[in-house]
Design a protein around this motif. Structure first.
Motif, short mmCIF file in Angstrom:
data_model
loop_
_atom_site.label_atom_id
_atom_site.label_comp_id
_atom_site.label_asym_id
_atom_site.label_seq_id
_atom_site.Cartn_x
_atom_site.Cartn_y
_atom_site.Cartn_z
N ASN A 98 -3.30 -4.54 -7.55
CA ASN A 98 -3.13 -3.58 -6.45
C ASN A 98 -1.79 -2.87 -6.58
O ASN A 98 -0.86 -3.38 -7.21
N PHE A 99 -1.68 -1.73 -5.97
CA PHE A 99 -0.41 -0.97 -5.94
C PHE A 99 0.52 -1.66 -4.94
O PHE A 99 0.11 -1.95 -3.82
N GLY A 100 1.75 -1.93 -5.37
CA GLY A 100 2.71 -2.54 -4.44
C GLY A 100 2.61 -4.04 -4.34
O GLY A 100 3.22 -4.65 -3.46
N GLY A 101 1.84 -4.68 -5.24
CA GLY A 101 1.78 -6.14 -5.27
C GLY A 101 3.08 -6.69 -5.83
O GLY A 101 3.65 -6.11 -6.76
N TRP A 103 7.02 -8.60 -4.72
CA TRP A 103 8.15 -8.18 -3.88
C TRP A 103 8.90 -7.03 -4.54
O TRP A 103 9.22 -7.08 -5.73
N HIS A 104 9.21 -6.01 -3.76
CA HIS A 104 9.98 -4.87 -4.27
C HIS A 104 10.54 -4.04 -3.13
O HIS A 104 10.13 -4.19 -1.97
N THR A 105 11.44 -3.14 -3.49
CA THR A 105 11.91 -2.09 -2.58
C THR A 105 11.51 -0.78 -3.24
O THR A 105 11.68 -0.63 -4.46
N ASP A 106 11.00 0.17 -2.48
CA ASP A 106 10.42 1.36 -3.09
C ASP A 106 11.43 2.18 -3.90
O ASP A 106 12.54 2.44 -3.45
N VAL A 107 10.97 2.57 -5.08
CA VAL A 107 11.62 3.54 -5.99
C VAL A 107 13.13 3.36 -6.16
O VAL A 107 13.87 4.34 -6.21
N ILE A 118 6.16 5.06 5.08
CA ILE A 118 5.28 5.05 6.25
C ILE A 118 3.84 4.96 5.77
O ILE A 118 3.35 5.86 5.07
N LEU A 119 3.16 3.87 6.11
CA LEU A 119 1.77 3.64 5.65
C LEU A 119 0.84 3.65 6.85
O LEU A 119 1.15 3.04 7.88
N TYR A 120 -0.32 4.27 6.63
CA TYR A 120 -1.33 4.34 7.69
C TYR A 120 -2.61 3.70 7.17
O TYR A 120 -3.07 4.01 6.06
N ASP A 130 -2.82 -8.31 3.78
CA ASP A 130 -1.63 -8.19 4.63
C ASP A 130 -0.44 -7.68 3.80
O ASP A 130 -0.44 -7.78 2.57
N THR A 131 0.56 -7.17 4.49
CA THR A 131 1.82 -6.80 3.83
C THR A 131 2.94 -7.67 4.39
O THR A 131 3.03 -7.84 5.61
N LEU A 132 3.75 -8.24 3.49
CA LEU A 132 4.89 -9.06 3.89
C LEU A 132 6.18 -8.24 3.79
O LEU A 132 6.28 -7.37 2.91
N GLN A 258 12.71 -5.70 1.75
CA GLN A 258 11.76 -5.67 0.63
C GLN A 258 10.36 -5.84 1.22
O GLN A 258 10.22 -6.35 2.34
N HIS A 259 9.33 -5.48 0.45
CA HIS A 259 7.97 -5.72 0.93
C HIS A 259 7.06 -6.12 -0.24
O HIS A 259 7.42 -5.97 -1.41
N HIS A 260 5.87 -6.61 0.12
CA HIS A 260 4.95 -7.19 -0.86
C HIS A 260 3.53 -7.01 -0.31
O HIS A 260 3.19 -7.57 0.74
N ALA A 261 2.72 -6.22 -1.01
CA ALA A 261 1.33 -6.01 -0.59
C ALA A 261 0.48 -7.11 -1.22
O ALA A 261 0.30 -7.15 -2.44
N LEU A 262 -0.04 -8.01 -0.40
CA LEU A 262 -0.81 -9.15 -0.93
C LEU A 262 -2.16 -8.68 -1.49
O LEU A 262 -2.79 -7.78 -0.93
N ARG A 269 -12.71 -3.05 -0.62
CA ARG A 269 -11.91 -1.84 -0.77
C ARG A 269 -10.79 -1.84 0.28
O ARG A 269 -10.97 -2.29 1.41
N ARG A 270 -9.63 -1.37 -0.13
CA ARG A 270 -8.51 -1.20 0.82
C ARG A 270 -7.92 0.18 0.58
O ARG A 270 -7.65 0.57 -0.55
N HIS A 271 -7.71 0.93 1.65
CA HIS A 271 -7.20 2.30 1.54
C HIS A 271 -6.13 2.50 2.61
O HIS A 271 -6.42 2.45 3.80
N VAL A 272 -4.89 2.71 2.16
CA VAL A 272 -3.82 3.06 3.08
C VAL A 272 -3.21 4.39 2.59
O VAL A 272 -3.28 4.71 1.41
N ARG A 273 -2.66 5.15 3.53
CA ARG A 273 -2.10 6.48 3.19
C ARG A 273 -0.59 6.41 3.35
O ARG A 273 -0.09 5.98 4.39
N ARG A 274 0.13 6.81 2.31
CA ARG A 274 1.59 6.60 2.33
C ARG A 274 2.37 7.90 2.24
O ARG A 274 2.02 8.79 1.46
N ILE A 275 3.43 7.99 3.04
CA ILE A 275 4.45 9.01 2.82
C ILE A 275 5.80 8.30 2.77
O ILE A 275 5.94 7.17 3.25
C1 SIN Z 1 3.53 -0.08 -1.10
O1 SIN Z 1 4.26 -0.82 -1.74
O2 SIN Z 1 3.87 1.05 -0.74
C2 SIN Z 1 2.14 -0.56 -0.70
C3 SIN Z 1 2.18 -1.52 0.43
C4 SIN Z 1 0.81 -1.89 0.93
O3 SIN Z 1 -0.18 -1.35 0.41
O4 SIN Z 1 0.69 -2.70 1.84
#
Ligand code: SIN
Length: 283
Positions: A98-101, A103-107, A118-120, A130-132, A258-262, A269-275
């Protein structure tokens, strides 16, 4: 505990150490200055804000993000054709990654990494996904004074190669298109501890997704210190967990978490929209 702000925007903490669920706000309509001030203060206080049951078009999500600053485009992933700043993050049922799996901080491989993301939630699996989040101010504060003074003045290298280079993990969903940018060109140094430009708080600023080494150390010294910091930074006691629902919007402060997309929902299917909102040079 529930905190009430002057604008009737209510913030209910998600865990003992970060995150708050915000109620009393409809993000599909323009926020008053008073409402935005309350949300902005909650963002600085809690680092991660969760809004439930929102009905948001990409344009409404963008309008909310633009209250915090100029929106960014992702360097390696194609955005929507009508709004390049908007990424549709999709895991298909047969995807293996998955994208964002992880632990990381964006870019953080950018000289000016994004201030916030910002994720929707558009389509969520019936279980999992879930996201940690981990509070990097709390992680820094928990270190001994001796370790803090050793880290003071250290810098680390951040590179896009691990995630976006050949065999990288972040662009492998069939639904998401990598663009033509060469990840090898993205390598920068940042302080190991950064000072938040708005709160003055100090936060650990290394992450497993993009930090490759501590600068000006022998290879084994750097590896040992980085290993310790990466493990310490995401200890359970610094975290909160977001359980998604359709219509959930989350915004987090990349200068403090930091965050982590499990990825525990294989077959769905999982679909989130990010800006993302542009940030400044970490100092
Ligand atoms: C991300 O790292 O931007 C994705 C986080 C997620 O999908 O929960």
């Amino acid at each position: 505990m529930s905190l009430t702000t002057p604008a009737s925007v209510r913030a209910a903490p998600l865990s003992g150490v970060l995150g708050a669920e915000i109620s009393g706000v409809d993000l599909s309509v323009d926020l008053s200055d008073e409402q935005f001030a309350a949300i902005h203060q909650a963002f600085l206080d809690h680092h991660v804000l969760v809004f439930r049951a929102q009905e948001l078009t990409p344009e409404a999500q963008m309008r909310f993000g633009q209250r915090f600053g100029e929106l960014d485009c992702h360097p390696f992933v194609e955005g929507r054709s009508d709004h390049p700043e908007v990424l549709e993050i999709i895991t298909e049922p047969d995807d293996r990654l998955n994208f964002g799996g992880g632990w990381h901080t964006d870019v953080t491989f950018l000289a000016e990494p994004d201030l916030g993301s910002i994720l929707y939630g558009v389509e969520l699996p019936t279980y999992g996904g879930d996201t940690l989040f981990a509070n990097q101010v709390a992680a820094y504060e928990a270190l001994s004074d001796t370790m803090k003074s050793m880290l003071d003045g250290l810098t680390a290298t951040h590179s896009a190669e691990m995630q976006y280079g050949a065999g990288g993990t972040s662009t492998q969903s069939k639904a998401m298109k990598p663009n033509e940018t060469d990840p090898a060109a993205f390598e920068v140094s940042h302080p190991v501890v950064r000072t938040h430009p708005e709160t003055g708080q100090r936060a650990l600023y290394v992450n497993a997704g993009f930090t490759t080494r501590i600068n000006n150390m022998k290879r084994d010294e750097s590896a040992a210190l980085l290993k310790f910091l990466l493990k310490h930074a995401v200890k359970e006691r610094f975290t909160c967990r977001l359980r998604w629902e359709q219509g959930t919007l989350v915004m987090w402060d990349n200068r403090a978490v930091q965050h982590h997309a499990l990825f525990d929902y294989a077959g769905q299917r999982r679909h989130v929209r990010r800006i993302t909102v542009k940030g400044d040079v970490p100092a």
